[in-house]
Design a protein around this motif. Structure first.
Motif, PDB file in Angstrom:
ATOM      1  N   ASP A  25      77.635 -10.797 -11.019  1.00  0.00           N
ATOM      2  CA  ASP A  25      76.894 -11.813 -11.788  1.00  0.00           C
ATOM      3  C   ASP A  25      77.003 -11.584 -13.286  1.00  0.00           C
ATOM      4  O   ASP A  25      77.704 -10.680 -13.744  1.00  0.00           O
ATOM      5  CB  ASP A  25      75.432 -11.903 -11.313  1.00  0.00           C
ATOM      6  CG  ASP A  25      74.575 -10.727 -11.767  1.00  0.00           C
ATOM      7  OD1 ASP A  25      75.029  -9.914 -12.598  1.00  0.00           O
ATOM      8  OD2 ASP A  25      73.433 -10.618 -11.274  1.00  0.00           O
ATOM      9  N   GLN A  26      76.273 -12.425 -14.040  1.00  0.00           N
ATOM     10  CA  GLN A  26      76.420 -12.399 -15.505  1.00  0.00           C
ATOM     11  C   GLN A  26      75.937 -11.098 -16.129  1.00  0.00           C
ATOM     12  O   GLN A  26      76.278 -10.789 -17.270  1.00  0.00           O
ATOM     13  CB  GLN A  26      75.700 -13.605 -16.151  1.00  0.00           C
ATOM     14  CG  GLN A  26      74.168 -13.538 -16.173  1.00  0.00           C
ATOM     15  CD  GLN A  26      73.497 -14.169 -14.946  1.00  0.00           C
ATOM     16  OE1 GLN A  26      73.998 -14.040 -13.833  1.00  0.00           O
ATOM     17  NE2 GLN A  26      72.380 -14.837 -15.159  1.00  0.00           N
ATOM     18  N   ASN A  27      75.153 -10.344 -15.374  1.00  0.00           N
ATOM     19  CA  ASN A  27      74.689  -9.048 -15.900  1.00  0.00           C
ATOM     20  C   ASN A  27      75.510  -7.872 -15.391  1.00  0.00           C
ATOM     21  O   ASN A  27      75.150  -6.715 -15.600  1.00  0.00           O
ATOM     22  CB  ASN A  27      73.224  -8.823 -15.518  1.00  0.00           C
ATOM     23  CG  ASN A  27      72.342  -9.932 -16.045  1.00  0.00           C
ATOM     24  OD1 ASN A  27      72.486 -10.351 -17.200  1.00  0.00           O
ATOM     25  ND2 ASN A  27      71.460 -10.451 -15.204  1.00  0.00           N
ATOM     26  N   GLY A  28      76.571  -8.187 -14.668  1.00  0.00           N
ATOM     27  CA  GLY A  28      77.425  -7.123 -14.158  1.00  0.00           C
ATOM     28  C   GLY A  28      76.957  -6.537 -12.838  1.00  0.00           C
ATOM     29  O   GLY A  28      77.538  -5.588 -12.319  1.00  0.00           O
ATOM     30  N   LYS A  29      75.892  -7.116 -12.272  1.00  0.00           N
ATOM     31  CA  LYS A  29      75.418  -6.625 -10.981  1.00  0.00           C
ATOM     32  C   LYS A  29      76.364  -7.052  -9.848  1.00  0.00           C
ATOM     33  O   LYS A  29      76.827  -8.185  -9.826  1.00  0.00           O
ATOM     34  CB  LYS A  29      73.998  -7.173 -10.725  1.00  0.00           C
ATOM     35  CG  LYS A  29      73.433  -6.761  -9.379  1.00  0.00           C
ATOM     36  CD  LYS A  29      71.970  -7.098  -9.222  1.00  0.00           C
ATOM     37  CE  LYS A  29      71.580  -6.893  -7.780  1.00  0.00           C
ATOM     38  NZ  LYS A  29      70.156  -6.895  -7.555  1.00  0.00           N
ATOM     39  N   HIS A  30      76.618  -6.119  -8.916  1.00  0.00           N
ATOM     40  CA  HIS A  30      77.520  -6.393  -7.792  1.00  0.00           C
ATOM     41  C   HIS A  30      76.726  -6.814  -6.556  1.00  0.00           C
ATOM     42  O   HIS A  30      75.676  -6.254  -6.268  1.00  0.00           O
ATOM     43  CB  HIS A  30      78.334  -5.139  -7.444  1.00  0.00           C
ATOM     44  CG  HIS A  30      79.415  -4.843  -8.428  1.00  0.00           C
ATOM     45  ND1 HIS A  30      79.198  -4.828  -9.797  1.00  0.00           N
ATOM     46  CD2 HIS A  30      80.737  -4.555  -8.254  1.00  0.00           C
ATOM     47  CE1 HIS A  30      80.340  -4.545 -10.402  1.00  0.00           C
ATOM     48  NE2 HIS A  30      81.288  -4.368  -9.498  1.00  0.00           N
ATOM     49  N   TYR A  31      77.264  -7.776  -5.836  1.00  0.00           N
ATOM     50  CA  TYR A  31      76.646  -8.231  -4.579  1.00  0.00           C
ATOM     51  C   TYR A  31      77.673  -8.185  -3.467  1.00  0.00           C
ATOM     52  O   TYR A  31      78.809  -8.624  -3.650  1.00  0.00           O
ATOM     53  CB  TYR A  31      76.168  -9.677  -4.696  1.00  0.00           C
ATOM     54  CG  TYR A  31      75.156  -9.917  -5.774  1.00  0.00           C
ATOM     55  CD1 TYR A  31      73.797  -9.898  -5.498  1.00  0.00           C
ATOM     56  CD2 TYR A  31      75.579 -10.181  -7.073  1.00  0.00           C
ATOM     57  CE1 TYR A  31      72.868 -10.123  -6.502  1.00  0.00           C
ATOM     58  CE2 TYR A  31      74.663 -10.407  -8.079  1.00  0.00           C
ATOM     59  CZ  TYR A  31      73.306 -10.373  -7.792  1.00  0.00           C
ATOM     60  OH  TYR A  31      72.410 -10.596  -8.775  1.00  0.00           O
ATOM     61  N   LEU A  32      77.253  -7.723  -2.321  1.00  0.00           N
ATOM     62  CA  LEU A  32      78.057  -7.854  -1.113  1.00  0.00           C
ATOM     63  C   LEU A  32      77.792  -9.273  -0.596  1.00  0.00           C
ATOM     64  O   LEU A  32      76.637  -9.685  -0.433  1.00  0.00           O
ATOM     65  CB  LEU A  32      77.603  -6.801  -0.094  1.00  0.00           C
ATOM     66  CG  LEU A  32      78.361  -6.747   1.228  1.00  0.00           C
ATOM     67  CD1 LEU A  32      79.866  -6.554   1.010  1.00  0.00           C
ATOM     68  CD2 LEU A  32      77.808  -5.608   2.090  1.00  0.00           C
ATOM     69  N   ASP A  33      78.859 -10.032  -0.390  1.00  0.00           N
ATOM     70  CA  ASP A  33      78.695 -11.454  -0.106  1.00  0.00           C
ATOM     71  C   ASP A  33      78.727 -11.734   1.395  1.00  0.00           C
ATOM     72  O   ASP A  33      79.775 -11.602   2.021  1.00  0.00           O
ATOM     73  CB  ASP A  33      79.804 -12.240  -0.811  1.00  0.00           C
ATOM     74  CG  ASP A  33      79.673 -13.724  -0.547  1.00  0.00           C
ATOM     75  OD1 ASP A  33      78.534 -14.204  -0.463  1.00  0.00           O
ATOM     76  OD2 ASP A  33      80.711 -14.393  -0.406  1.00  0.00           O
ATOM     77  N   PHE A  34      77.601 -12.124   1.955  1.00  0.00           N
ATOM     78  CA  PHE A  34      77.553 -12.565   3.349  1.00  0.00           C
ATOM     79  C   PHE A  34      77.378 -14.082   3.413  1.00  0.00           C
ATOM     80  O   PHE A  34      76.710 -14.608   4.299  1.00  0.00           O
ATOM     81  CB  PHE A  34      76.414 -11.861   4.108  1.00  0.00           C
ATOM     82  CG  PHE A  34      76.789 -10.490   4.650  1.00  0.00           C
ATOM     83  CD1 PHE A  34      77.860  -9.772   4.133  1.00  0.00           C
ATOM     84  CD2 PHE A  34      76.060  -9.919   5.695  1.00  0.00           C
ATOM     85  CE1 PHE A  34      78.198  -8.512   4.630  1.00  0.00           C
ATOM     86  CE2 PHE A  34      76.394  -8.665   6.211  1.00  0.00           C
ATOM     87  CZ  PHE A  34      77.460  -7.963   5.676  1.00  0.00           C
ATOM     88  N   LEU A 345      73.928 -11.005  -0.458  1.00  0.00           N
ATOM     89  CA  LEU A 345      73.725 -12.460  -0.501  1.00  0.00           C
ATOM     90  C   LEU A 345      73.801 -13.042   0.899  1.00  0.00           C
ATOM     91  O   LEU A 345      74.750 -12.764   1.642  1.00  0.00           O
ATOM     92  CB  LEU A 345      74.798 -13.111  -1.373  1.00  0.00           C
ATOM     93  CG  LEU A 345      74.875 -12.626  -2.818  1.00  0.00           C
ATOM     94  CD1 LEU A 345      76.076 -13.255  -3.518  1.00  0.00           C
ATOM     95  CD2 LEU A 345      73.581 -12.944  -3.563  1.00  0.00           C
ATOM     96  N   VAL A 346      72.786 -13.836   1.268  1.00  0.00           N
ATOM     97  CA  VAL A 346      72.788 -14.533   2.559  1.00  0.00           C
ATOM     98  C   VAL A 346      72.370 -15.982   2.323  1.00  0.00           C
ATOM     99  O   VAL A 346      71.953 -16.345   1.229  1.00  0.00           O
ATOM    100  CB  VAL A 346      71.818 -13.871   3.583  1.00  0.00           C
ATOM    101  CG1 VAL A 346      72.175 -12.411   3.802  1.00  0.00           C
ATOM    102  CG2 VAL A 346      70.367 -14.014   3.145  1.00  0.00           C
ATOM    103  N   LEU A 347      72.466 -16.809   3.371  1.00  0.00           N
ATOM    104  CA  LEU A 347      72.131 -18.229   3.272  1.00  0.00           C
ATOM    105  C   LEU A 347      70.944 -18.540   4.159  1.00  0.00           C
ATOM    106  O   LEU A 347      70.618 -17.794   5.085  1.00  0.00           O
ATOM    107  CB  LEU A 347      73.316 -19.071   3.748  1.00  0.00           C
ATOM    108  CG  LEU A 347      74.593 -19.013   2.914  1.00  0.00           C
ATOM    109  CD1 LEU A 347      75.771 -19.472   3.745  1.00  0.00           C
ATOM    110  CD2 LEU A 347      74.439 -19.867   1.661  1.00  0.00           C
ATOM    111  N   LYS A 348      70.350 -19.701   3.878  1.00  0.00           N
ATOM    112  CA  LYS A 348      69.300 -20.209   4.749  1.00  0.00           C
ATOM    113  C   LYS A 348      69.889 -21.321   5.615  1.00  0.00           C
ATOM    114  O   LYS A 348      70.830 -21.993   5.206  1.00  0.00           O
ATOM    115  CB  LYS A 348      68.174 -20.773   3.876  1.00  0.00           C
ATOM    116  CG  LYS A 348      66.974 -21.241   4.648  1.00  0.00           C
ATOM    117  CD  LYS A 348      65.984 -21.970   3.735  1.00  0.00           C
ATOM    118  CE  LYS A 348      64.956 -22.661   4.611  1.00  0.00           C
ATOM    119  NZ  LYS A 348      64.082 -23.564   3.872  1.00  0.00           N
TER     120      LYS A 348
END
Ligand code: PLP
Length: 386
Positions: A25-34, A345-348
């Motif tokens: 993201d814009q702050n450099g934070k990493h997310y594992l994308d599900f 990251l997950v979805l609804k």
């Protein structure tokens, strides 16, 4: 002010970069994308081979109108047919693919009635929205396209009561995605097909979310011993390059003769160069087997978490299309926020379901990482609840 329509509920978060199965993201934070960007990025982010294909094509030719031959469309269509007699029409999105399916069904049968199911999702354009069996999506946009009828999913009697000699098609998802990751019962689907045959109605399967390897077979219908007359694709087809497709049995081809339907951008060279490579990469026995294995790993892990957790009602799905049904719909948002805070990251989906659609390239280690985060967040929330 924002110069955009507020039709999306956006998070105060922008993803700036992605590689493989990770977003930054814009702050450099990493997310594992599900999420795969809602079932789109099946081969992950920044794939070197896809980047190369797109770059090569971008230097050759971006676009030609459908007034000329297009060998990339031919090649992709042949791959999508998988040895069967299906012909393709290419467009730019899922809704457009379903529009084409609805139009073809009416033209080919000379009938107008289309039967779909409650809690289905088929898109936002007028035809696709009219096919969608959710009042909340129709609200304020009436009158809808006439002659759509909705009946309960996975039930035979209500369908029997409405299918008749005026029915052009029965249209369904085999796993309702937006509706909450709800699986169609195999015997029911076969009975639906038999009813279609009995009344001369076409069977349309919406594979926009389930197709292109998502569930561990290239199409999910391959698990149901049915053969759709028409089926539709989009999300995973271009790995982020907008492209959709409607496939129909070759005997329907003459109903979509010259001048009957079309799209300026549909199947352009840039889109097809990528789609062709995506299909080639995913439609491999070992790749799909790997999706099944990782799907099983994720499902089993979630089941274990669910066993000991009072917040979870059920875990369901197929391959890498999984849903965690929560007991209380009010916990969905806080759950998603905390997962996000922990870097997942997950979805609804539906009212009370967390939907997991990781890239098909997710690794075993990443599945384990994701499971650890899910377990941690569910445990802390269920503790907080007591
Ligand atoms: C996403 C989706 C659509 C709509 O696709 P768009 O590209 O957003 O128009 C239609 N049907 C199903 C099953 C979907 O998941």
């Amino acid at each position: 002010m924002s110069y955009l329509f507020p039709n999306y509920q956006r998070k105060e978060l922008e993803m700036m970069e992605g590689f493989q199965n990770t977003l930054i993201d814009q702050n450099g934070k990493h997310y594992l994308d599900f999420t795969s960007g809602i079932g789109v990025m099946n081969l992950g982010y920044n794939d070197p081979e896809l980047n190369q294909v797109l770059q090569d094509q971008s230097k050759r030719l971006w676009h030609t109108p459908n007034l000329y031959e297009n060998h990339l469309q031919e090649q992709t269509a042949e791959k999508l047919a998988k040895g069967k007699e299906y012909v393709s029409y290419f467009c730019n999105s899922g809704a457009e693919a379903n529009e084409a399916a609805i139009k073809l069904a009416r033209k080919a049968t000379g009938r107008s009635k289309i039967i779909t199911f409650t809690n289905s999702f088929h898109g936002r354009t007028y035809g696709a929205m009219s096919a969608t069996g959710q009042n909340s999506i129709h609200q304020g946009f009436e009158p809808l396209v006439p002659d759509f009828t909705y009946v309960p999913f996975n039930e035979l009697e209500p369908l029997k009561a409405v299918v008749d000699q005026q029915t052009a098609a029965v249209m369904l998802e085999l796993i309702q995605g937006e509706g909450g990751v709800v699986l169609a019962d195999e015997q029911w689907v076969q009975a639906v097909q038999s009813l279609c045959h009995e009344f001369g109605a076409l069977l349309i399967i919406d594979e926009i979310q389930t197709g292109i390897g998502r569930t561990g077979t290239f199409y999910v219908y391959e698990n149901y011993q049915v053969e759709p007359d028409i089926f539709t694709l989009a999300k995973g087809l271009g790995n982020g390059i907008p492209v959709g497709a409607m496939l129909g049995k070759a005997c329907l081809a003459e109903s979509f003769g010259p001048g009957s339907h079309g799209s300026t951008f549909g199947g352009n060279k840039l889109a097809m160069s990528v789609a062709c490579k995506v299909v080639e990469r995913i439609d491999q026995e070992n790749f799909l087997q790997d999706v099944q294995n990782k799907g099983h790993q994720l499902y089993t892990g979630l089941k274990q978490i669910a066993e000991n957790n009072p917040l979870i009602r059920s875990v369901r799905g197929k391959g890498l299309m999984l849903g965690i049904e929560l007991v209380d719909q009010d916990t969905v948002k806080s759950m998603m926020d905390q997962l996000e805070a922990e870097g997942l990251l997950v979805l609804k989906a539906g009212q009370n379901v967390l939907r997991l659609l990781p890239p098909l390239t997710i690794t075993e280690e990443e599945v384990d990482q994701g499971l650890e985060i899910v377990e941690k967040v569910f445990n802390s929330l269920s503790q907080a609840d007591l």
